[in-house]
Motif scaffolding. Structure first.
Motif, PDB file in Angstrom:
ATOM      1  N   PHE A 140      28.429  12.240  11.753  1.00 52.50           N
ATOM      2  CA  PHE A 140      27.536  12.705  10.686  1.00 52.50           C
ATOM      3  C   PHE A 140      26.115  12.233  10.970  1.00 52.50           C
ATOM      4  O   PHE A 140      25.908  11.169  11.558  1.00 52.50           O
ATOM      5  N   SER A 141      25.156  13.011  10.520  1.00 49.43           N
ATOM      6  CA  SER A 141      23.752  12.606  10.629  1.00 49.43           C
ATOM      7  C   SER A 141      23.509  11.415   9.713  1.00 49.43           C
ATOM      8  O   SER A 141      24.056  11.341   8.619  1.00 49.43           O
ATOM      9  N   VAL A 142      22.691  10.505  10.188  1.00 47.36           N
ATOM     10  CA  VAL A 142      22.334   9.330   9.396  1.00 47.36           C
ATOM     11  C   VAL A 142      20.988   9.594   8.729  1.00 47.36           C
ATOM     12  O   VAL A 142      20.039  10.024   9.384  1.00 47.36           O
ATOM     13  N   VAL A 143      20.938   9.359   7.421  1.00 45.81           N
ATOM     14  CA  VAL A 143      19.694   9.520   6.665  1.00 45.81           C
ATOM     15  C   VAL A 143      19.256   8.141   6.181  1.00 45.81           C
ATOM     16  O   VAL A 143      20.089   7.267   5.969  1.00 45.81           O
ATOM     17  N   ARG A 144      17.943   7.974   6.011  1.00 44.15           N
ATOM     18  CA  ARG A 144      17.447   6.671   5.565  1.00 44.15           C
ATOM     19  C   ARG A 144      16.591   6.775   4.304  1.00 44.15           C
ATOM     20  O   ARG A 144      16.624   5.910   3.459  1.00 44.15           O
ATOM     21  N   VAL A 145      15.834   7.816   4.171  1.00 43.15           N
ATOM     22  CA  VAL A 145      14.913   7.927   3.043  1.00 43.15           C
ATOM     23  C   VAL A 145      15.577   8.606   1.857  1.00 43.15           C
ATOM     24  O   VAL A 145      15.497   8.147   0.731  1.00 43.15           O
ATOM     25  N   ARG A 146      16.242   9.714   2.113  1.00 48.06           N
ATOM     26  CA  ARG A 146      16.908  10.416   1.008  1.00 48.06           C
ATOM     27  C   ARG A 146      18.296   9.834   0.773  1.00 48.06           C
ATOM     28  O   ARG A 146      18.825   9.061   1.571  1.00 48.06           O
ATOM     29  N   GLU A 147      18.877  10.242  -0.324  1.00 53.38           N
ATOM     30  CA  GLU A 147      20.185   9.742  -0.718  1.00 53.38           C
ATOM     31  C   GLU A 147      21.274  10.187   0.256  1.00 53.38           C
ATOM     32  O   GLU A 147      21.277  11.320   0.732  1.00 53.38           O
ATOM     33  N   GLY A 148      22.192   9.275   0.560  1.00 54.69           N
ATOM     34  CA  GLY A 148      23.324   9.568   1.425  1.00 54.69           C
ATOM     35  C   GLY A 148      24.526   8.772   0.968  1.00 54.69           C
ATOM     36  O   GLY A 148      24.459   8.028  -0.009  1.00 54.69           O
ATOM     37  N   TYR A 149      25.640   8.940   1.679  1.00 57.01           N
ATOM     38  CA  TYR A 149      26.860   8.206   1.329  1.00 57.01           C
ATOM     39  C   TYR A 149      26.955   6.906   2.111  1.00 57.01           C
ATOM     40  O   TYR A 149      26.614   6.846   3.295  1.00 57.01           O
ATOM     41  N   GLU A 150      27.471   5.890   1.446  1.00 54.18           N
ATOM     42  CA  GLU A 150      27.718   4.582   2.038  1.00 54.18           C
ATOM     43  C   GLU A 150      28.554   4.751   3.310  1.00 54.18           C
ATOM     44  O   GLU A 150      29.664   5.290   3.272  1.00 54.18           O
ATOM     45  N   ILE A 151      28.029   4.320   4.434  1.00 54.82           N
ATOM     46  CA  ILE A 151      28.672   4.542   5.733  1.00 54.82           C
ATOM     47  C   ILE A 151      30.062   3.908   5.803  1.00 54.82           C
ATOM     48  O   ILE A 151      31.023   4.540   6.241  1.00 54.82           O
TER      49      ILE A 151
END
Length: 187
Positions: free
Chosen positions: A159-170
């Protein structure tokens, strides 16, 4: 009858402790000839089918009871209970689909995970995870899906990793992927 003492685990196959405790209370109350202990317990009616079809939550994080120990207890408990369902339950099941329990031949239905959203730190892209999880859940629950998922697909997904916008706990997503791979390897 003594209450079972299940091992508590933080990793591996485990069941939600509250779910198991509540169900074990029902089993013990149904099999003991005395009055059930505790004010919250009424004399529940429980059958072999109820025990055979029991399902419990599976924690992504935190402790849970060792699944194989719980399963062994339930295998023994089946012989302690009556085989036939009480008549009022059978009639109730035909009119209220919310209390339907799967029959022996029905496949087990797996529950979709819920991941914690995070912001301002590394997380997985929510849309990518949601799409993949939808395919996994359709595959393991034997529902129609355009592209069924294999255990290899689960191992290789990135999966792509996002840092600024909301994402799911890895870590939560990775734990689910481990579980999903196991579901697909042992249908």
């Amino acid at each position: 009858m003594l209450r079972p003492d299940f091992a508590v685990r933080r990793t591996g196959e485990r069941y939600d402790r509250a779910d198991v405790d509540a169900f074990v209370n029902r089993v013990l109350a149904a099999t003991e000839r005395g009055t059930p202990s505790g004010p919250e317990l009424t004399r529940p009616e429980l059958t072999r089918a109820d025990v055979q079809n029991a399902t419990f939550g599976r924690p992504f994080f935190g402790p849970g009871y060792a699944a194989e120990q719980v399963d062994d207890f339930l295998s023994q408990a089946v012989s302690w209970l009556p085989a036939d369902e009480p008549p009022h339950r059978t009639a109730h099941k035909t009119t209220d689909h919310t209390t339907h329990r799967p029959e022996q031949s029905d496949p087990v239905q797996f529950e979709p995970p819920q991941f914690s959203p995070v912001r301002l730190r590394a997380a997985y892209d929510m849309d990518e995870v949601d799409d993949f999880v939808d395919r996994v859940m359709a595959t393991v629950n034997r529902r129609p899906v355009d592209r069924p998922v294999t255990d290899r697909d689960v191992r290789e997904v990135a999966f792509s990793v996002v840092r600024v916008r909301e994402g799911y706990e890895i870590e939560q997503v990775d734990l689910f992927l481990d579980q999903a791979e196991d579901w697909l390897r042992h249908p």
